[in-house]
Design an enzyme around this catalytic site. Sequence first.
Site, PDB file in Angstrom:
ATOM      1  N   GLU A  31      -8.587  -1.872  -4.831  1.00  0.00           N
ATOM      2  CA  GLU A  31      -8.717  -2.091  -5.960  1.00  0.00           C
ATOM      3  C   GLU A  31      -9.221  -3.936  -6.056  1.00  0.00           C
ATOM      4  OE1 GLU A  31      -4.716  -2.830  -7.034  1.00  0.00           O
ATOM      5  OE2 GLU A  31      -4.845  -1.733  -5.165  1.00  0.00           O
TER       6      GLU A  31
ATOM      7  N   HIS B 184      -7.206   1.622 -10.550  1.00  0.00           N
ATOM      8  CA  HIS B 184      -6.384   1.686  -9.343  1.00  0.00           C
ATOM      9  C   HIS B 184      -6.266   3.267  -8.607  1.00  0.00           C
ATOM     10  CE1 HIS B 184      -3.200   1.191  -6.379  1.00  0.00           C
ATOM     11  NE2 HIS B 184      -3.056   0.234  -7.684  1.00  0.00           N
TER      12      HIS B 184
HETATM   13  C1  GAL Z   1      -1.302  -2.262  -5.590  1.00  0.00           C
HETATM   14  C2  GAL Z   1       0.105  -3.085  -5.333  1.00  0.00           C
HETATM   15  C3  GAL Z   1       1.145  -1.757  -4.718  1.00  0.00           C
HETATM   16  C4  GAL Z   1       1.709  -1.585  -5.682  1.00  0.00           C
HETATM   17  C5  GAL Z   1       0.348  -0.472  -6.029  1.00  0.00           C
HETATM   18  C6  GAL Z   1       0.483   0.783  -7.175  1.00  0.00           C
HETATM   19  O1  GAL Z   1      -2.109  -3.010  -6.616  1.00  0.00           O
HETATM   20  O2  GAL Z   1      -0.579  -4.244  -4.767  1.00  0.00           O
HETATM   21  O3  GAL Z   1       2.427  -2.926  -4.015  1.00  0.00           O
HETATM   22  O4  GAL Z   1       2.481  -1.670  -6.692  1.00  0.00           O
HETATM   23  O5  GAL Z   1      -0.407  -0.701  -6.722  1.00  0.00           O
HETATM   24  O6  GAL Z   1       1.848   1.343  -6.616  1.00  0.00           O
END
Ligand code: GAL
Length: 342
Positions: A307, A178
């Site tokens: 991601e 992330h």
């Molecule tokens: C992403 C997701 C978002 C949010 C983010 C983390 O992968 O799609 O909705 O949760 O991660 O804040």
Amino acid sequence: MKITETVFDTFNKQTVKKITLTNDRGTSISLLNLGAIWNEFLVPSQSGQKNILLNFQHAQNYFDNPFYLGMAIGRTAGRIKNGQFTLDHELVTLPKNEGNNTLHGGPHGFNSFLWNYQATKNNNEASITFYRTILSTEDNYPGNLTATITYTLDNQNHVSLAFTGISDQTTVFNPTSHAYFNLSDKNDIKSLELTINSSEYLELSDDKIPTGHFIPVNDSPFDFQSSRQLGQSIEQMKNTKEKGFDDIYHVDNSKKIITSLTDQSSGRQLTISSARNGLVLFTSNSFTADMSFSTGAGTPYMGVALEAQTLPDSMNNPDFGDIILPANTKKTYTIDYQYTKK
Ligand code: GAL
């Protein structure tokens, strides 16, 4: 190649270490043993070094908001509808951490653990491997999973992120990173150009669960098949609930490179390669001023998370792909990040 280790912070009375891998060109990446967080990606610039990742200065900051900054995500990226699925004819129920659903591995995901680690290097690359066995009793997924997360930096400014998993019972495994990137010298990503090798994205319900339908990107702000300025597309999304992107692309992975991000004014570029069929694009639409980044207060569109993963909730949508990890079988998923500067 050089490897250094410093104390980053303490968290829950435990020491959080920061390990830095530096190559012969002066590029470096730093990782934390907490959450296997990717904390820095420093590239040479006129004013010394430029960090192209968003980060925090204190461990606690990472857990004060729901944004998973730089964290390793597992066992399963994205949302699982109702925290439930069937595996080998048995119903699996996971703990929920976002409304009625399980997000990013639930409350005891990869991001929540302090990992063991070992660093190695040779003339051309340096690596750090985080390793840990996650017991089924810890995160409530089936099987005790032994996982490794290896970050490798080489002298060609290539970062490879490899996840391996092996479990004593059949389970599911769909890890990702992330990391939020910003290649520009500005505090937002709007001037960056993005390409995504994808002609369709997933329709989502109000709570962001895939409905099973694919939507063509043609003639919409979602179309990044040719390079397009992020700011232009974000502007076209400003009347949506999200006010930007938090979307899941079905990518064509046959060319390996699934997405690229370019800052024309500095010449910085990042390409991401993955053999899996999904990419989440999240443009940090809802970042808030109470988030104290190393660079200052949080603002919307400060960074972009890209991601790479298998399309989420595939257990409940069989045509999304297969994330099953059969018992006693090791699987490896790799995400490659190549940095270049013109
Ligand atoms: C992403 C997701 C978002 C949010 C983010 C983390 O992968 O799609 O909705 O949760 O991660 O804040």
